[in-house]
Design an enzyme around this catalytic site. Structure first.
Site, PDB file in Angstrom:
ATOM      1  N   HIS A 307     -14.626 -80.034  54.211  1.00  0.00           N
ATOM      2  CA  HIS A 307     -14.462 -78.611  53.936  1.00  0.00           C
ATOM      3  C   HIS A 307     -13.707 -77.977  55.093  1.00  0.00           C
ATOM      4  CE1 HIS A 307     -15.451 -74.484  52.854  1.00  0.00           C
ATOM      5  NE2 HIS A 307     -15.705 -74.963  51.650  1.00  0.00           N
ATOM      6  N   ASP A 364     -19.214 -79.308  45.590  1.00  0.00           N
ATOM      7  CA  ASP A 364     -18.778 -80.044  44.400  1.00  0.00           C
ATOM      8  C   ASP A 364     -19.381 -81.443  44.310  1.00  0.00           C
ATOM      9  OD1 ASP A 364     -17.168 -78.043  43.358  1.00  0.00           O
ATOM     10  OD2 ASP A 364     -15.534 -78.544  44.710  1.00  0.00           O
TER      11      ASP A 364
END
Ligand code: ACO
Length: 424
Positions: A307, A364
Site C-alpha cells: 500500500h 483487498d
C-alpha cells in the site's frame, strides 16, 4: 490547521533563499506550503505519483500508515465496523458528526424512497452488451443520471443528488448484474435495509421468495463501512480533480468509479480471487507464486499486498480476516481460498522481500474471500467497493467545493520533449 511565524521552511536554490510557511494538522502532521513557490521563485516541485504531495487539507479521514490507524471524522474504523451501520457512517462522512436518531431516520427514509430508477433507464442497460464488465456499466450509468437530473447546483440540490446517488447506486449495480445474466431486474424493496435490499436485487428473482440471510447482510454492511473513505487515494483524487472544474457530482463520481476499476486500486479485489483460484488449481503451491511475485523480471505481484500509505497492517484487512471465518461458517461454504490466503500471508510476512519493503495485506486481500462466500461473481467485487466508497467521494467533493482555497486542479510538469524546430 495552523500556521505560525516560527514554523517556516527555507529553500535555498542558487542565489535565492525562499521562505515557505509550514502548516500543521490536528494530528501534528507538518507540511510545507508551496502554493506560492512558483509565483515567488519561478520554481515548481516534481513528485511523480504524488508520494510527498498534499493536494488539500481535509477534516474527513485520518490515516497513520506507520501505525496502521484509520479514523473517519475521528472515530476509529474498528469501532465503526463493530457498532455502526453503513448509512450512519455515510452521514458521518458527509456531515462531520454522527446523526441524531431523527436525522438518521429521515436520511434512511429518503435513501429508501429514492432507490428506483426511471423506467426509461431500461433502454440504457439494453443498449449494452451482456458480456460487459459491470464497472464501466456503472460508471456510464452514473454519468447518464445527469441526463435525468440536470439541475443547477445549489446546496439543496447537491443534498438531493447525494441522496439519489446513495439510493440508486445499489439498484444500478444489481441491474448491471441482472442484465449480464439476461434475467429480469428486481425492483428495490422499501421494507429492507440498505444492504439487505442490495442482496434482494442481486439474488432475488420474480419466481422465488428470496430470503436475505441477516449474517450476510450484516457482513456486507460492514464491508461497505470499511470501504467508505480512505482520504486522497487515486479515485478520490480523481473525483476532486474532476469536480474542481465545476463538473457536476454525477460526472465526478462516474470518473471516480473508472479510476477505482484499475487493478492497482479497487480492481485488486477481483485479481486477488483470481490469484487464489489459480494457486488452488496448482494444488495450493503458494511458494511458487511468491517466487514469481518477488522476481524483478516477472510482472506478477502478490495482489492484495502493499500500500502506498500503510507501511504496517492495514486495519481494514485485520478486521476482514477476522470476519472471513464467521461468514464462511455461517454459510456452510468451503474455506479453501481463505486457507490459501492465510498461508500466503504467513509466508509473505516472514519473507525478507516483503519485510524489507513493508508489504502487508491491504483491504483487498480478504474482502474477495467474503464476497465469494456470499455468492457475488468476481466481476462485481469492485462494484461493491465503489458502492462503499461513494459517501467518501461525495464528502470529499463537497468539502473541496466549500473550501475557501478552492481552485481548479491544474498540476504543472517538467517538459522533456524536443525544443523548437521548424516544420519543413
Ligand atoms: N507484490 C510484490 N512486490 C510488491 C508488491 C506486491 N504486491 N507491492 C509492492 N511491491 C514491491 C515493488 O516491486 C517495489 O519493489 P522494488 O523497490 O524492488 O522496486 C516496492 O515493493 C515498492 O513498490 P511500489 O510499486 O513503488 O509501491 P507503490 O506505493 O507505488 O504501490 C501498490 C502501491 C500499487 C498498492 C502496490 O503495493 C501494488 O501494486 N500492490 C498490489 C496491488 C494491490 O493490492 N492494490 C490494492 C491497493 S489498496 C487499494 O487501492 C484499495
Amino acid at each position: 490547521m495552523t500556521t505560525g511565524n516560527d514554523q517556516k521552511a527555507t529553500l535555498s536554490y542558487g542565489d535565492q533563499k525562499i521562505e515557505l510557511p509550514v502548516v500543521v494538522g490536528t494530528e501534528d502532521e507538518h507540511a510545507i506550503d508551496i502554493s506560492k513557490l512558483r509565483l515567488e521563485s519561478g520554481l515548481i516541485t516534481l513528485d511523480p505519483g504524488y508520494g510527498s504531495t498534499g493536494s488539500c487539507s481535509s477534516s474527513i479521514t485520518f490515516i497513520d500508515g506507520e501505525k496502521g490507524i484509520l479514523r473517519y471524522r475521528g472515530y476509529p474504523i474498528e469501532q465503526l465496523a463493530k457498532k455502526s451501520t453503513f448509512l450512519e457512517v455515510a452521514w458521518l462522512l458527509i456531515h462531520g458528526e454522527l446523526p441524531k436518531a431523527d436525522q438518521l431516520a429521515d436520511f434512511t427514509s429518503k435513501v429508501t424512497h429514492h432507490t428506483m430508477l426511471h423506467e426509461d433507464f431500461g433502454r440504457f442497460f439494453n443498449a449494452l452488451p451482456k458480456s460487459a464488465h459491470p464497472m464501466p456499466v456503472c460508471a456510464a450509468a452514473i454519468a447518464a443520471l445527469a441526463t435525468f437530473y440536470q439541475e443547477p447546483e445549489t446546496d439543496q440540490k447537491v443534498e438531493e443528488t447525494i441522496i439519489r446517488l446513495i439510493a440508486k447506486m445499489p439498484t444500478i449495480a444489481a441491474y448491471s448484474y441482472k442484465h449480464s445474466l439476461g434475467q429480469p431486474n428486481m425492483y428495490p424493496s422499501n421494507n429492507l435495509d440498505y444492504s439487505s435490499n442490495f442482496l434482494h436485487m442481486m439474488f432475488g428473482t420474480p419466481c422465488d421468495d428470496y430470503e436475505v440471510n441477516p449474517v450476510v447482510a450484516k457482513a456486507l454492511d460492514m464491508l461497505l463501512i470499511l470501504h467508505a473513505d480512505h482520504e486522497q487515494n487515486c479515485s478520490t483524487s480523481t473525483v476532486r480533480m474532476v469536480g474542481s472544474s465545476r463538473a457536476n457530482l454525477f460526472a465526478s463520481i462516474s470518473s471516480g468509479i473508472s479510476a477505482l476499476w484499475g487493478s492497482l486500486h479497487g480492481g485488486a479485489n477481483q485479481k486477488v480471487i483470481e490469484m487464489l483460484e489459480a494457486i488452488a488449481q496448482e494444488h495450493g503451491s503458494a511458494d511458487k507464486f511468491l517466487q514469481r511475485a518477488k522476481d524483478r523480471d516477472d510482472t506478477t505481484r502478490l495482489m492484495g499486498f502493499g500500500h502506498r500509505v500503510y507501511k504496517n497492517h492495514d486495519p481494514r484487512a485485520t478486521i476482514l480476516k477476522g470476519a472471513c471465518g464467521d461468514v464462511i461458517n455461517s454459510l456452510g461454504g468451503s474455506s479453501q481460498l481463505l486457507e490459501i490466503a492465510m498461508r500466503l500471508e504467513e509466508i509473505a510476512l516472514n519473507d525478507d522481500y516483503f519485510i524489507e519493503r513493508n508489504l502487508y495485506p491491504n483491504v483487498d486481500f480478504y474482502s474477495g474471500v467474503i464476497y465469494q462466500a456470499i455468492g457475488f461473481p468476481v466481476n462485481m467485487f469492485t462494484v461493491i467497493f465503489a458502492m462503499g466508497r461513494l459517501p467518501g467521494w461525495m464528502a470529499q467533493w463537497r468539502e473541496m467545493r466549500a473550501d475557501p482555497a478552492f481552485r481548479i486542479g491544474r498540476p504543472r510538469q517538467v517538459y522533456t520533449g524536443a525544443t523548437e524546430r521548424a516544420y519543413e
